[in-house]
Design a protein around this motif. Structure first.
Motif, PDB file in Angstrom:
ATOM      1  N   LEU A  26       0.832  -1.207   0.000  1.00  0.00           N
ATOM      2  CA  LEU A  26       0.000   0.000   0.000  1.00  0.00           C
ATOM      3  C   LEU A  26       0.862   1.251   0.000  1.00  0.00           C
ATOM      4  N   ALA A  27       1.890   1.265   0.857  1.00  0.00           N
ATOM      5  CA  ALA A  27       2.758   2.442   0.974  1.00  0.00           C
ATOM      6  C   ALA A  27       3.524   2.702  -0.322  1.00  0.00           C
ATOM      7  N   ALA A  28       3.793   1.648  -1.079  1.00  0.00           N
ATOM      8  CA  ALA A  28       4.585   1.785  -2.306  1.00  0.00           C
ATOM      9  C   ALA A  28       3.749   2.115  -3.539  1.00  0.00           C
ATOM     10  N   LEU A  29       2.427   2.152  -3.411  1.00  0.00           N
ATOM     11  CA  LEU A  29       1.588   2.419  -4.581  1.00  0.00           C
ATOM     12  C   LEU A  29       1.881   3.808  -5.144  1.00  0.00           C
ATOM     13  N   PRO A  30       2.088   3.901  -6.458  1.00  0.00           N
ATOM     14  CA  PRO A  30       2.328   5.216  -7.066  1.00  0.00           C
ATOM     15  C   PRO A  30       1.014   5.976  -7.238  1.00  0.00           C
ATOM     16  N   HIS A  31       1.115   7.270  -7.328  1.00  0.00           N
ATOM     17  CA  HIS A  31      -0.043   8.096  -7.657  1.00  0.00           C
ATOM     18  C   HIS A  31      -0.223   8.061  -9.166  1.00  0.00           C
ATOM     19  N   ARG A  32      -1.455   7.872  -9.620  1.00  0.00           N
ATOM     20  CA  ARG A  32      -1.745   7.847 -11.057  1.00  0.00           C
ATOM     21  C   ARG A  32      -1.763   9.264 -11.610  1.00  0.00           C
ATOM     22  N   LEU A  33      -1.271   9.416 -12.819  1.00  0.00           N
ATOM     23  CA  LEU A  33      -1.442  10.684 -13.515  1.00  0.00           C
ATOM     24  C   LEU A  33      -2.851  10.698 -14.085  1.00  0.00           C
ATOM     25  N   THR A  34      -3.587  11.745 -13.800  1.00  0.00           N
ATOM     26  CA  THR A  34      -4.962  11.837 -14.271  1.00  0.00           C
ATOM     27  C   THR A  34      -5.189  13.207 -14.887  1.00  0.00           C
ATOM     28  N   PRO A  35      -6.082  13.280 -15.877  1.00  0.00           N
ATOM     29  CA  PRO A  35      -6.386  14.596 -16.440  1.00  0.00           C
ATOM     30  C   PRO A  35      -7.122  15.432 -15.395  1.00  0.00           C
ATOM     31  N   PRO A  36      -6.934  16.738 -15.400  1.00  0.00           N
ATOM     32  CA  PRO A  36      -7.636  17.574 -14.419  1.00  0.00           C
ATOM     33  C   PRO A  36      -9.132  17.618 -14.720  1.00  0.00           C
ATOM     34  N   HIS A  37      -9.907  17.654 -13.660  1.00  0.00           N
ATOM     35  CA  HIS A  37     -11.354  17.780 -13.791  1.00  0.00           C
ATOM     36  C   HIS A  37     -11.729  19.255 -13.699  1.00  0.00           C
ATOM     37  N   ARG A  38     -12.742  19.657 -14.447  1.00  0.00           N
ATOM     38  CA  ARG A  38     -13.188  21.060 -14.409  1.00  0.00           C
ATOM     39  C   ARG A  38     -13.619  21.463 -12.999  1.00  0.00           C
ATOM     40  N   SER A  39     -14.049  20.494 -12.197  1.00  0.00           N
ATOM     41  CA  SER A  39     -14.485  20.774 -10.833  1.00  0.00           C
ATOM     42  C   SER A  39     -13.307  21.085  -9.911  1.00  0.00           C
ATOM     43  N   GLY A  40     -12.078  20.774 -10.362  1.00  0.00           N
ATOM     44  CA  GLY A  40     -10.893  20.971  -9.531  1.00  0.00           C
ATOM     45  C   GLY A  40     -10.634  19.826  -8.567  1.00  0.00           C
ATOM     46  N   ALA A  41     -11.473  18.811  -8.538  1.00  0.00           N
ATOM     47  CA  ALA A  41     -11.326  17.693  -7.606  1.00  0.00           C
ATOM     48  C   ALA A  41     -10.129  16.824  -7.965  1.00  0.00           C
ATOM     49  N   THR A  42      -9.412  16.371  -6.927  1.00  0.00           N
ATOM     50  CA  THR A  42      -8.286  15.459  -7.123  1.00  0.00           C
ATOM     51  C   THR A  42      -8.412  14.209  -6.262  1.00  0.00           C
ATOM     52  N   GLY A  43      -9.516  14.068  -5.519  1.00  0.00           N
ATOM     53  CA  GLY A  43      -9.683  12.870  -4.704  1.00  0.00           C
ATOM     54  C   GLY A  43     -10.997  12.839  -3.955  1.00  0.00           C
ATOM     55  N   ILE A  44     -11.308  11.656  -3.468  1.00  0.00           N
ATOM     56  CA  ILE A  44     -12.518  11.418  -2.684  1.00  0.00           C
ATOM     57  C   ILE A  44     -12.170  11.565  -1.211  1.00  0.00           C
ATOM     58  N   VAL A  45     -12.914  12.410  -0.508  1.00  0.00           N
ATOM     59  CA  VAL A  45     -12.711  12.616   0.932  1.00  0.00           C
ATOM     60  C   VAL A  45     -13.623  11.683   1.724  1.00  0.00           C
ATOM     61  N   ALA A  46     -14.876  11.561   1.311  1.00  0.00           N
ATOM     62  CA  ALA A  46     -15.843  10.730   2.024  1.00  0.00           C
ATOM     63  C   ALA A  46     -16.918  10.255   1.065  1.00  0.00           C
TER      64      ALA A  46
END
Length: 176
Positions: free
Chosen positions: A118-138
């Motif tokens: 889990l600690a070694a998982l890389p972050h994926r490159l993703t296209p930016p969303h118009r909403s500005g979101a970069t992740g799920i909080v809840a």
């Protein structure tokens, strides 16, 4: 340790992109009869999944896509907690522990990874969303019977019609 990998919305057919979000081209799940498109973030994603080959699917997704069973799911990464799980290997993909719940529970699976993996998982490159979101909080699932194990970052409310509401780090909600 457990962490959110992705959430699933089971659909009757191909989706329209949610307003303000980029959908990838997705993938066909060989041997499973399903297809998806995803809203990707660096550490999570939202999977929009439907049946493409009726009769091939074997994980109970057809009933979920037809809205005959609870139409949302959660996939975690880590070590499965105690409970009733069965092992499944996604063709060409990861080994999953799938919770043996009931049709009124969300689909629940754990991609089995050690804390070191889990600690070694890389972050994926993703296209930016118009909403500005970069992740799920809840994530809030409504109309669901809780599956038993605690789900990190996920709250369940048994009352109401089935729905999934995601709170994203941009403050933008995403309702599915």
């Amino acid at each position: 340790m457990l962490e959110l990998d992705h959430v699933i919305a089971f659909l009757p057919g191909p989706p329209e992109p949610p307003a303000g979000f980029f959908l990838d081209e997705g993938a066909r799940h060989a041997g499973q009869g399903t297809r998806n498109r995803r809203v990707r973030f660096p550490r999570h994603y939202v999977e929009l999944l439907w049946i493409e080959e009726p009769g091939v699917e074997d994980l109970g997704f057809a009933a979920r896509c037809a809205r005959e069973a609870y139409p949302y799911g959660v996939v975690l990464r880590g070590t499965p907690p105690d409970g009733d799980w069965r092992r499944h290997t996604v063709p060409g993909g990861p080994a999953l522990a799938i919770h043996q719940g009931t049709p009124d529970m969300p689909f629940l699976a754990v991609a089995e990874l050690s804390d070191e993996q889990l600690a070694a998982l890389p972050h994926r490159l993703t296209p930016p969303h118009r909403s500005g979101a970069t992740g799920i909080v809840a994530t809030r699932l409504t109309g669901a019977t809780p599956p038993g194990p605690r789900l990190p970052g996920v709250s369940l409310t048994p009352d109401g019609a089935p729905s999934m509401r995601l709170l994203l780090d941009s403050g933008t909600p995403l309702l599915l």
